[in-house]
Design a protein around this motif. Structure first.
Motif, short mmCIF file in Angstrom:
data_model
loop_
_atom_site.label_atom_id
_atom_site.label_comp_id
_atom_site.label_asym_id
_atom_site.label_seq_id
_atom_site.Cartn_x
_atom_site.Cartn_y
_atom_site.Cartn_z
N ARG A 63 -64.40 -23.30 -52.69
CA ARG A 63 -63.01 -22.91 -52.44
C ARG A 63 -62.11 -23.36 -53.58
O ARG A 63 -61.15 -22.65 -53.95
N THR A 70 -65.53 -27.90 -54.71
CA THR A 70 -66.10 -26.97 -53.73
C THR A 70 -65.94 -25.53 -54.22
O THR A 70 -65.17 -25.26 -55.15
N GLU A 117 -62.52 -20.79 -56.20
CA GLU A 117 -61.89 -19.53 -55.80
C GLU A 117 -60.38 -19.58 -55.96
O GLU A 117 -59.77 -18.62 -56.46
N GLU A 118 -59.77 -20.69 -55.57
CA GLU A 118 -58.32 -20.80 -55.69
C GLU A 118 -57.88 -20.81 -57.15
O GLU A 118 -56.86 -20.20 -57.51
#
Length: 429
Positions: free
Chosen positions: A341, A339, A344-345
């Motif tokens: 996210r 995903t 991003e992490e």
């Protein structure tokens, strides 16, 4: 001293990479506030390209060609050879040439040239080995032995080319013997440069230490792919690797061992006119531990899906999906469903390591030329270049994450930006 030179077409490709990557980096200043003018970065890029041009113009005799036989002339950015990704390797080597900006004022003109050639040769050897191991059929021990034979021979005071050739022929997979002569020529050329360098012998054991780390790390990657995939074994071994901070996870510890940027600093140090102080050596090792970690994470970040298609669970995928992967016997049919996210992490964690690298560098080594802010920007540009033009949003997202630490370094640990800008103008006038 016998002159060691690289073929003009290799130098021309290196120059094109430096110019293209530098031009893209300059454009980033229109979108991000790094706390210093783009002219400072442009000046660093100009000096690298000028040195590469001088190297092209001064070639005498029979230079060493790095281009694989039969490779198309337009093979620049990505794979065009099944055994070795020459284009990608030269792009990364172009990034390695930029490191010399930190040291050029402390070298003679001849040693500056020799240092840049040595770094390109070493990176090509490392790139060759990486691709041969990934595409070949090697056990952990076989991969470790092949890496050790090649890298240890490059700094061996007793190097004998005939002995090297015999063992290399026995170590390579039969279908990879087309790279035999190139690997031999690179090894012999680097060995000669190293043995004739002013500080090479003094730095021998530090170079050997970093080599051993890379050899182990690369051999351990055999546990990330079919048919030798065993991530639980990799985790047990990697968790014991040393790290400067206790919060580093096992896959971050081994990630640091897979990049050679610390080694390229040491190569530059071999060619300095004066001995290297213990303080500078330790500060460099501390800072570049984290730059190496960033380089590997970004490289694997970009290559997640390509590696997955090749049956490799690279370390970015492992970082994002460790719980799913650690007990899987193979990747057949696996779909990670990553995903935004997840991306991003991973990017945020990598940016934290970039902050640590910059903090160590500016506090322990000092910086009056904006070199470390420059290199902190260029690392993601070089490593994420495959996304230029199609996933620029991912590059910009990462630059937004690291720009605050770059501004802090510029403000707290460099000379006044106006002074640097005036120096840049004077040098480029």
């Amino acid at each position: 001293m016998v002159s060691i030179e690289i073929a003009p077409d290799d130098l021309e490709l290196l120059t094109k990479f430096v110019l293209r990557l530098g031009g893209y980096a300059e454009g980033l200043f229109d979108y991000h506030d790094f706390g210093f003018p783009k002219t400072a970065l442009k000046n660093q890029i100009t000096r690298v390209t000028e040195e590469l041009r001088r190297m092209q113009q001064s070639i005498r005799g029979s230079p060493l060609s790095l281009r694989p036989p039969g490779l198309p002339e337009d093979a620049m950015w990505e794979e065009a050879d099944e055994l070795w990704n020459y284009g990608q390797t030269l792009r990364f080597a172009a990034g390695a040439t930029m490191i010399t900006q930190r040291y050029e004022s402390r070298m003679t003109t001849e040693n500056l040239r020799r240092s840049m050639i040595a770094k390109v040769l070493h990176h090509c050897q490392a790139g060759l080995l990486d691709d041969l191991i990934d595409t070949g059929r090697y056990t952990f021990i076989e991969a470790k032995d092949l890496y050790h034979h090649c890298l240890a021979s490059m700094i061996d005071p007793g190097f004998d080319i005939n002995t090297f050739r015999k063992e290399l022929a026995l170590s390579l997979n039969q279908e990879q013997l087309g790279m035999f002569d190139l690997m031999t020529n690179i090894t012999a050329a680097f060995n000669r440069l190293f043995l004739e360098s002013p500080n090479g012998q003094d730095l021998f054991y530090e170079l050997q230490r970093v080599d051993d780390r890379l050899i182990l790390g690369q051999a351990l990657t055999m546990f990330q792919k079919h048919p030798t995939m065993d991530l639980s074994k990799l985790k047990r071994i990697a968790a014991g690797l040393s790290a400067p901070d206790a919060d580093l996870k096992w896959h971050e510890r081994i990630s640091q061992a897979l990049s050679g940027a610390t080694y390229y600093n040491l190569i530059d140090m071999c060619f300095l006119s004066e001995p290297v102080s213990p303080r500078e050596l330790q500060g460099t090792v501390n800072a570049w531990f984290y730059y190496d970690l960033v380089i590997t994470r970004l490289n694997h970040f970009v290559g997640v899906h390509k590696d997955l298609r090749s049956g490799i669970a690279n370390l970015a995928l492992v970082a994002m999906r460790e719980n799913e992967l650690v007990n899987m016997p193979s990747l057949q049919g696996y779909n990670p469903n990553l995903t935004m996210r997840d991306y991003e992490e991973h990017s945020e964690r990598t940016a934290e390591f970039s902050r640590r690298a910059l903090s160590h560098a500016t506090k322990e080594l000092g910086d009056t030329s904006l070199f470390y802010p420059f290199i902190t920007i260029m690392v993601p540009v070089v490593m994420m270049a495959e996304w230029i033009g199609n996933r620029d949003n991912m590059i910009h997202s990462y630059l937004r994450a690291i720009s605050p630490s770059i501004r802090d370094a510029v403000r707290d640990h460099t000379v006044d930006v106006a002074t640097v800008a005036a120096r840049v103008a004077a040098r480029t006038a």
